[in-house]
Design an enzyme around this catalytic site. Structure first.
Site, PDB file in Angstrom:
ATOM      1  N   LYS B  45       8.862   5.860   1.984  1.00 45.26           N
ATOM      2  CA  LYS B  45       7.749   6.628   1.448  1.00 45.26           C
ATOM      3  C   LYS B  45       8.221   7.523   0.301  1.00 45.26           C
ATOM      4  O   LYS B  45       9.355   7.993   0.307  1.00 45.26           O
ATOM      5  CB  LYS B  45       7.180   7.481   2.589  1.00 45.26           C
ATOM      6  CG  LYS B  45       5.820   8.030   2.310  1.00 45.26           C
ATOM      7  CD  LYS B  45       5.163   8.514   3.580  1.00 45.26           C
ATOM      8  CE  LYS B  45       3.937   9.350   3.226  1.00 45.26           C
ATOM      9  NZ  LYS B  45       3.018   8.702   2.286  1.00 45.26           N
ATOM     10  N   ASN B 127       8.101   5.804  -9.002  1.00 43.25           N
ATOM     11  CA  ASN B 127       6.657   5.679  -8.784  1.00 43.25           C
ATOM     12  C   ASN B 127       5.897   6.361  -9.920  1.00 43.25           C
ATOM     13  O   ASN B 127       5.641   7.564  -9.876  1.00 43.25           O
ATOM     14  CB  ASN B 127       6.316   6.311  -7.435  1.00 43.25           C
ATOM     15  CG  ASN B 127       4.871   6.121  -7.050  1.00 43.25           C
ATOM     16  OD1 ASN B 127       4.057   5.650  -7.851  1.00 43.25           O
ATOM     17  ND2 ASN B 127       4.535   6.479  -5.838  1.00 43.25           N
ATOM     18  N   CYS B 130       1.114   6.032  -8.852  1.00 44.35           N
ATOM     19  CA  CYS B 130       0.278   6.474  -7.736  1.00 44.35           C
ATOM     20  C   CYS B 130      -1.061   6.936  -8.280  1.00 44.35           C
ATOM     21  O   CYS B 130      -1.116   7.866  -9.088  1.00 44.35           O
ATOM     22  CB  CYS B 130       0.927   7.609  -6.946  1.00 44.35           C
ATOM     23  SG  CYS B 130      -0.174   8.207  -5.647  1.00 44.35           S
ATOM     24  N   ILE B 191       2.554  -5.101  -7.940  1.00 45.87           N
ATOM     25  CA  ILE B 191       1.781  -4.030  -8.552  1.00 45.87           C
ATOM     26  C   ILE B 191       1.512  -2.924  -7.545  1.00 45.87           C
ATOM     27  O   ILE B 191       1.467  -3.172  -6.341  1.00 45.87           O
ATOM     28  CB  ILE B 191       0.421  -4.562  -9.101  1.00 45.87           C
ATOM     29  CG1 ILE B 191      -0.381  -5.244  -8.002  1.00 45.87           C
ATOM     30  CG2 ILE B 191       0.631  -5.464 -10.273  1.00 45.87           C
ATOM     31  CD1 ILE B 191      -1.785  -5.681  -8.390  1.00 45.87           C
ATOM     32  N   GLY B 244      -0.903  -7.614  -1.570  1.00 42.17           N
ATOM     33  CA  GLY B 244      -1.665  -8.477  -0.667  1.00 42.17           C
ATOM     34  C   GLY B 244      -0.901  -9.581   0.015  1.00 42.17           C
ATOM     35  O   GLY B 244      -1.495 -10.553   0.479  1.00 42.17           O
ATOM     36  N   THR B 266       0.183  -3.499   3.066  1.00 42.38           N
ATOM     37  CA  THR B 266      -0.934  -3.382   3.997  1.00 42.38           C
ATOM     38  C   THR B 266      -0.773  -4.246   5.249  1.00 42.38           C
ATOM     39  O   THR B 266      -1.208  -3.864   6.336  1.00 42.38           O
ATOM     40  CB  THR B 266      -2.229  -3.768   3.262  1.00 42.38           C
ATOM     41  OG1 THR B 266      -2.304  -2.983   2.069  1.00 42.38           O
ATOM     42  CG2 THR B 266      -3.460  -3.497   4.100  1.00 42.38           C
TER      43      THR B 266
END
Lengths: 270, 305
Positions: B45, B127, B130, B191, B244, B266
């Site tokens: 994270k 990052n 975001c 991405i 995805g 996810t």
């Protein structure tokens, strides 16, 4: 925690749907059977249920409402709110449901001793996890007094089940059943005559705020929080709440899924 | 012979499967489910210099074959990550890719200068994409000059290779990728999520407290495939593909688009065991498709262009 090779704690299973029935408008009682039940003992824990539709990616966290380890069965009660719970409600006995869990901390019930007075405060779809609390408290010989609040008579459920375990005071917002008003008003009315040794509550935020206020410094008063979740295991940080430090009152964040959903009163900022 | 091994700047991966940043906490959360050493690497994270509380709730909402999130980079800050979170992962044989975020150039530089000191941090994922924070984040990833300038400054101080995480929320991703390559990036990850919104019909308000959130899940996979395909033709640095990925076929599709390794986001929420399942499932599918090794596949995809 380091994963030990060979250690196999079951966490996920395609559980058999034994029974599914509507017990009030939009409210369903679902009985599941499987080995995962061996891991379940604490009321207030939840299982993370995968709808069968593959385009619905997220699991739905639903509290255990009763645990029957002897028959390897558990029951959940949920309200159809969106696509996922609608899809769940359409699943029938004989099918399986992909279940992860049990997850979360749950209500401490092992501290309940015989002849203690246990007060249950539940509102609407927050009532189910309290049923297993009441059942275990009753089993331990406690006197159970349940305050159950519903919107109206038509969505009342499980009152008879709770009555088998102790006294029940029902209230409805519109007065169509039991006392008129929200459950907090029933609490105000009856609490002066009750000395609660332990308090367990689950329901809407307003109701929890009331319980938190009344039992703020009670050493054994607990509330169960609800929040939108994704992972259910503490990884995504979606389901957080603010908590107050007991000593210096400083604020910090806790994750409802793995640091809750049950918290002591006085801890969560509601 | 390990058919799944991949060598990338700073990273010697036993397989290409990497849990994506933000979807795997600080790793420990999934350690109760399987041995983390099974993973190619872990993208932890996002770390910021100071602790961050993140956004108000609700922070997630479901969408068709996808989800929106607006967590807002909640994290305990660099000190706790260095002193507690990263050491906890030393128990596993797995390289860590540290995702770094900030609201100013100075923040990014400060975190990148230190985080490589952790022995298990083998690379940084910068990052700059975001979509859920008011300052910083995506603001650094949508302008090629700003992105390149930050890349350059971070590269000056970083002790491990730096991969830049690209945003799909741009008109043309290619010039940004090229400029970042020139500025010295060791690789790209892409991405990040696509900016989206859902509205509750009863309240008539956005479901997310932050109003907008990042769309992830299979819904965005074709966008990811297209962008990786475009960028891999325009740059020579390797790409870690994401967006995805749920199946072994998705992993291989990322390779055919031009990726060299694959991050899984996810899907961890749908199935906590998805990453080891993908690792285990790859060889059989590679057999069916006549793929000897993944490193050979990378070369074949390049040559076929």
């Amino acid at each position: 925690m380091v994963f030990k090779k060979g250690a196999s704690v079951l966490k996920q299973e395609d559980m058999l749907i034994v029974q599914q029935k509507m017990i009030a408008p939009k409210i369903f009682e679902l009985v599941l059977q499987g080995e995962l039940v061996n891991e379940m003992s604490t009321p207030g824990q939840f299982i993370h249920c995968k709808p069968s539709r593959t385009d619905l990616l997220l699991r739905r966290p639903i509290s255990l409402s009763s645990i029957d380890r002897e028959n390897k069965r558990c029951t959940i009660i949920y309200r159809v709110e969106g696509d996922g719970t609608k899809n769940m409600s359409e699943m029938v006995s004989g099918e399986t449901m992909d279940v992860l869990g049990p997850l979360g901390s749950g209500f401490p019930v092992e501290e309940i001793t015989s002849n203690e007075v246990v007060v249950i405060v539940g509102g609407g779809i927050g009532i189910p996890p309290l049923y297993e609390v009441a059942r275990q408290a009753h089993e331990r010989g406690a006197k159970v007094i349940s305050f159950l609040g519903y919107a109206s008579k038509k969505v009342v459920y499980y009152v008879d089940e709770f009555k088998k375990l102790g006294d029940v005071i029902v209230s409805t917002d519109d007065g169509s059943f039991g006392e008129k008003g929200h459950v907090g008003m029933s609490l105000d009315k009856h609490l002066p005559q009750i000395k609660a040794d332990a308090v367990y509550a689950c329901g809407a935020k307003g109701m929890l705020a009331k319980v938190d206020d009344v039992f703020h410094d009670h050493p054994r008063a607990y509330i169960s929080m609800e929040e939108r979740m994704a992972c259910g295991v503490g990884a995504c940080y979606a389901c957080v709440c603010h908590v107050k430090d007991e000593k210096d009152q400083s604020l910090s964040m806790k994750k409802v899924c793995d640091e809750g959903p049950v918290f002591k009163t006085g801890e969560v900022v509601l | 012979m390990n058919r799944l091994k991949i060598s990338l700047p700073g990273l010697s991966l036993k397989n290409p499967i990497i849990p994506a940043s933000g979807c795997f906490g600080f790793g420990e959360e999934y350690a109760a489910y399987y041995d983390l050493s099974k993973l190619g690497a872990i993208m932890i994270k996002a770390a910021t210099l100071e602790p961050r509380e993140g956004n108000p709730t609700p922070r997630v909402a479901e969408t068709p074959s996808g989800m929106l999130n607006a967590i807002g980079l909640q994290n305990p800050g660099l000190d706790i990550i260095m002193n507690e979170k990263l050491p906890a992962l030393e128990a596993y044989d797995v390289p860590i890719i540290a995702n770094v975020a900030g609201s100013s150039v100075e923040d990014y530089v400060a975190v990148c200068a230190r985080i490589g000191d952790a022995p298990n941090v083998k690379a940084i994922e910068l990052n700059i994409s975001c979509p859920n924070v008011k300052s910083g984040g995506i603001a650094f990833g949508t302008d090629k000059k700003v992105a390149a300038d930050l890349t350059y400054k971070v590269k000056e101080v970083a002790k491990v290779p730096v991969y830049i995480k690209l945003s799909p929320n741009v008109t043309d991703i290619v010039p940004i990728a090229k400029e970042i390559e020139v500025a010295g990036a060791d690789g790209l990850t892409m991405i990040n999520t696509l900016l989206g919104m859902r509205i509750d019909l009863t309240t008539r308000q956005p479901i997310l407290a932050n109003q907008t959130g990042g769309l992830s899940g299979p819904a965005i996979k074709p966008v990811a495939i297209r962008m990786i395909h475009q960028v891999s033709r325009a740059v020579d640095i390797p790409i870690i593909g994401m967006g995805g990925v749920y199946t072994v076929d998705d992993v291989l599709e990322m390779y055919m688009a031009g990726a060299s390794a694959v991050a899984v986001g996810t899907a961890n929420f749908t199935d906590p065991y998805i990453c080891p399942k993908l690792v285990e499932g790859l060889p059989a599918r590679m057999d069916e498709l006549g793929i000897e090794t993944l490193e050979q596949l990378i070369r074949d995809v390049k040559e076929a262009r």
